[in-house]
Design a protein around this motif. Structure first.
Motif, PDB file in Angstrom:
ATOM      1  N   ALA A   1      18.212 -16.759  23.352  1.00 31.80           N
ATOM      2  CA  ALA A   1      17.027 -17.217  22.625  1.00 31.80           C
ATOM      3  C   ALA A   1      16.617 -18.617  23.078  1.00 31.80           C
ATOM      4  CB  ALA A   1      17.322 -17.204  21.124  1.00 31.80           C
ATOM      5  N   LEU A   2      17.621 -19.496  23.255  1.00 28.93           N
ATOM      6  CA  LEU A   2      17.300 -20.841  23.739  1.00 28.93           C
ATOM      7  C   LEU A   2      16.749 -20.803  25.156  1.00 28.93           C
ATOM      8  CD1 LEU A   2      20.374 -22.860  22.405  1.00 28.93           C
ATOM      9  CD2 LEU A   2      18.037 -22.869  21.518  1.00 28.93           C
ATOM     10  N   GLY A   3      17.278 -19.883  25.988  1.00 29.33           N
ATOM     11  CA  GLY A   3      16.759 -19.770  27.351  1.00 29.33           C
ATOM     12  C   GLY A   3      15.315 -19.327  27.371  1.00 29.33           C
ATOM     13  N   VAL A   4      14.982 -18.370  26.541  1.00 27.68           N
ATOM     14  CA  VAL A   4      13.579 -17.928  26.463  1.00 27.68           C
ATOM     15  C   VAL A   4      12.697 -19.039  25.948  1.00 27.68           C
ATOM     16  CG1 VAL A   4      12.025 -16.288  25.338  1.00 27.68           C
ATOM     17  CG2 VAL A   4      14.238 -15.514  26.207  1.00 27.68           C
ATOM     18  N   TRP A   5      13.226 -19.784  24.946  1.00 28.47           N
ATOM     19  CA  TRP A   5      12.425 -20.867  24.379  1.00 28.47           C
ATOM     20  C   TRP A   5      12.275 -22.023  25.370  1.00 28.47           C
ATOM     21  CZ3 TRP A   5      13.917 -25.921  23.061  1.00 28.47           C
ATOM     22  CH2 TRP A   5      12.994 -26.647  22.315  1.00 28.47           C
ATOM     23  N   GLY A   6      13.345 -22.300  26.132  1.00 31.33           N
ATOM     24  CA  GLY A   6      13.317 -23.443  27.033  1.00 31.33           C
ATOM     25  C   GLY A   6      12.585 -23.215  28.330  1.00 31.33           C
ATOM     26  N   THR A   7      12.242 -21.986  28.668  1.00 28.50           N
ATOM     27  CA  THR A   7      11.516 -21.717  29.907  1.00 28.50           C
ATOM     28  C   THR A   7      10.016 -21.923  29.785  1.00 28.50           C
ATOM     29  OG1 THR A   7      11.493 -19.364  29.319  1.00 28.50           O
ATOM     30  CG2 THR A   7      13.259 -20.127  30.784  1.00 28.50           C
ATOM     31  N   ARG A   8       9.550 -22.217  28.618  1.00 26.23           N
ATOM     32  CA  ARG A   8       8.116 -22.471  28.454  1.00 26.23           C
ATOM     33  C   ARG A   8       7.767 -23.844  29.021  1.00 26.23           C
ATOM     34  NH1 ARG A   8       7.286 -20.419  22.185  1.00 26.23           N
ATOM     35  NH2 ARG A   8       7.923 -18.226  22.552  1.00 26.23           N
ATOM     36  N   PRO A   9       6.659 -23.983  29.722  1.00 28.72           N
ATOM     37  CA  PRO A   9       6.293 -25.281  30.336  1.00 28.72           C
ATOM     38  C   PRO A   9       6.237 -26.417  29.337  1.00 28.72           C
ATOM     39  CG  PRO A   9       4.926 -23.514  31.194  1.00 28.72           C
ATOM     40  CD  PRO A   9       5.709 -22.922  30.071  1.00 28.72           C
ATOM     41  N   ALA A  10       5.727 -26.167  28.161  1.00 26.17           N
ATOM     42  CA  ALA A  10       5.626 -27.236  27.173  1.00 26.17           C
ATOM     43  C   ALA A  10       7.012 -27.721  26.747  1.00 26.17           C
ATOM     44  CB  ALA A  10       4.835 -26.749  25.956  1.00 26.17           C
ATOM     45  N   GLN A  11       7.924 -26.770  26.547  1.00 23.64           N
ATOM     46  CA  GLN A  11       9.272 -27.161  26.146  1.00 23.64           C
ATOM     47  C   GLN A  11       9.999 -27.888  27.271  1.00 23.64           C
ATOM     48  OE1 GLN A  11       9.851 -26.845  23.078  1.00 23.64           O
ATOM     49  NE2 GLN A  11       8.076 -25.536  22.632  1.00 23.64           N
ATOM     50  N   ILE A  12       9.757 -27.463  28.521  1.00 22.49           N
ATOM     51  CA  ILE A  12      10.380 -28.143  29.662  1.00 22.49           C
ATOM     52  C   ILE A  12       9.921 -29.591  29.740  1.00 22.49           C
ATOM     53  CG2 ILE A  12      10.498 -28.193  32.180  1.00 22.49           C
ATOM     54  CD1 ILE A  12      10.410 -25.159  32.151  1.00 22.49           C
ATOM     55  N   ALA A  13       8.639 -29.822  29.538  1.00 19.25           N
ATOM     56  CA  ALA A  13       8.113 -31.186  29.583  1.00 19.25           C
ATOM     57  C   ALA A  13       8.725 -32.031  28.472  1.00 19.25           C
ATOM     58  CB  ALA A  13       6.590 -31.158  29.459  1.00 19.25           C
ATOM     59  N   ILE A  14       8.890 -31.448  27.286  1.00 19.94           N
ATOM     60  CA  ILE A  14       9.471 -32.198  26.168  1.00 19.94           C
ATOM     61  C   ILE A  14      10.927 -32.562  26.464  1.00 19.94           C
ATOM     62  CG2 ILE A  14      10.176 -32.022  23.757  1.00 19.94           C
ATOM     63  CD1 ILE A  14       7.691 -30.298  23.283  1.00 19.94           C
ATOM     64  N   MET A  15      11.704 -31.587  26.968  1.00 23.24           N
ATOM     65  CA  MET A  15      13.114 -31.858  27.256  1.00 23.24           C
ATOM     66  C   MET A  15      13.267 -32.855  28.396  1.00 23.24           C
ATOM     67  SD  MET A  15      15.076 -28.210  26.756  1.00 23.24           S
ATOM     68  CE  MET A  15      14.039 -27.337  27.918  1.00 23.24           C
ATOM     69  N   THR A  16      12.405 -32.775  29.422  1.00 23.15           N
ATOM     70  CA  THR A  16      12.483 -33.724  30.527  1.00 23.15           C
ATOM     71  C   THR A  16      12.207 -35.148  30.058  1.00 23.15           C
ATOM     72  OG1 THR A  16      11.774 -31.997  32.065  1.00 23.15           O
ATOM     73  CG2 THR A  16      11.587 -34.271  32.807  1.00 23.15           C
ATOM     74  N   GLY A  17      11.191 -35.304  29.248  1.00 23.50           N
ATOM     75  CA  GLY A  17      10.897 -36.628  28.711  1.00 23.50           C
ATOM     76  C   GLY A  17      12.005 -37.160  27.837  1.00 23.50           C
TER      77      GLY A  17
END
Length: 309
Positions: free
Chosen positions: A62-78
């Protein structure tokens, strides 16, 4: 007695069958499927997989599906960048100075220029192994160790090469250590007049032998000017008054000690001799100087004149 015929007889038969079935006792044994499922549940591996591993796998998926979204990737990178920046900016991770030991002032300045750091600098921006490999390429460095101390210092411990000999080559003068490694360049011979001098191509490859010859030639004192490498195979000893001792390829030290013994016995090197040829140890020869040749020729002419009379 039931009356045969009509719907009443059929109802009586059905009721009789139901009553017979109800009279059969219930079998408590599980079915085959229930038995297999029960056996699987009794296995510790299956139980741990269903209770612990399966929920974790579902959560990760579930976290992998959630984390593959571009918006979530940008949030985690920041978020990661902000956390890293805040950690690197902490005072305990700041390097404020460089501690340098084991190097002469000239080498120390060269090391500081090579490192080229402006302090303070973050601990995470330094790679001690990269700095060590870069400093090891300096000619005067025999060995170097680089480490980061918790007190906020970059510690550099240097083992410096000690110059043992001067090598004059076509491109200039070089300081070499006892193994023949270059220490530094030098402009003039009198800059290190305390060191012995060697010349010729390939002289740096035979520094240990040259040092042994210089050590054995101590009785000559200041008369020994240099050792000249000939054909990258053997040495010539260059003395004052344009005298040369030609040493063999092998056994050079023994041959030189032989010359020193002859000099001590008959003042060989004090005579007008330009070359002492020891390339053939079994047949040493000498070449007289111009004055000695002139005197010898005059003696021969005088003897010939006496014989004619």
């Amino acid at each position: 007695m039931p009356v045969v015929g009509g719907g009443r007889v059929m109802r009586t038969l059905i009721r009789g069958r139901k009553a017979d079935r109800a009279a059969i006792p219930h079998d408590p044994a599980p079915s085959r499927l229930q038995y297999r499922l029960n056996r699987m549940w009794l296995s510790p591996f299956i139980r741990v997989a269903l209770i612990r591993v399966l929920p974790v796998c579902l959560l990760i998926a579930a976290l992998g599906v959630w984390g593959t979204r571009p918006a979530q990737i940008a949030i985690m990178t920041g978020w990661i960048v902000d956390v890293r920046a805040s950690v690197e900016a902490r005072p305990e991770f700041q390097i404020r100075q460089m501690s340098l030991t084991g190097a002469s002032p000239v080498l120390a300045n060269a090391i500081r220029e090579r490192v080229g750091l402006e302090f303070p600098v973050s601990w995470f921006d330094l790679d001690p192994e990269v700095i060590r490999a870069d400093l090891a390429t300096l000619d005067a460095v025999a060995d170097v160790a680089v480490s980061v101390e918790l007190g906020g210092a970059l510690r550099v411990v240097v083992t410096e090469r000690e110059p043992a000999i001067l090598w004059r080559r076509p491109g200039g003068l070089e300081l070499l250590d006892a193994d023949g490694y270059r220490v530094a360049y030098i402009d003039r011979r009198d800059g290190r007049a305390d060191l012995p001098l060697i010349t010729g191509r390939g002289g740096n490859a035979a520094v240990p032998e040259a040092l042994r010859l210089f050590d054995a030639a101590r009785p000559l004192g200041d008369r020994l000017i240099a050792l000249k490498r000939q054909g990258e195979r053997r040495w010539d000893m260059v003395l004052t008054d344009d005298q040369v001792i030609q040493l063999p390829e092998t056994g050079a030290r023994a041959a030189m000690e032989r010359v020193l013994a002859m000099d001590g016995a008959m003042d060989l090197l004090a005579r007008d001799i330009s070359v002492v040829d020891l390339r053939n140890p079994l047949r040493p020869t000498v070449r007289m100087g111009p004055a000695a040749m002139e005197y010898l020729q005059m003696t021969r002419d005088f003897r010939q004149g006496l014989s004619v009379q």
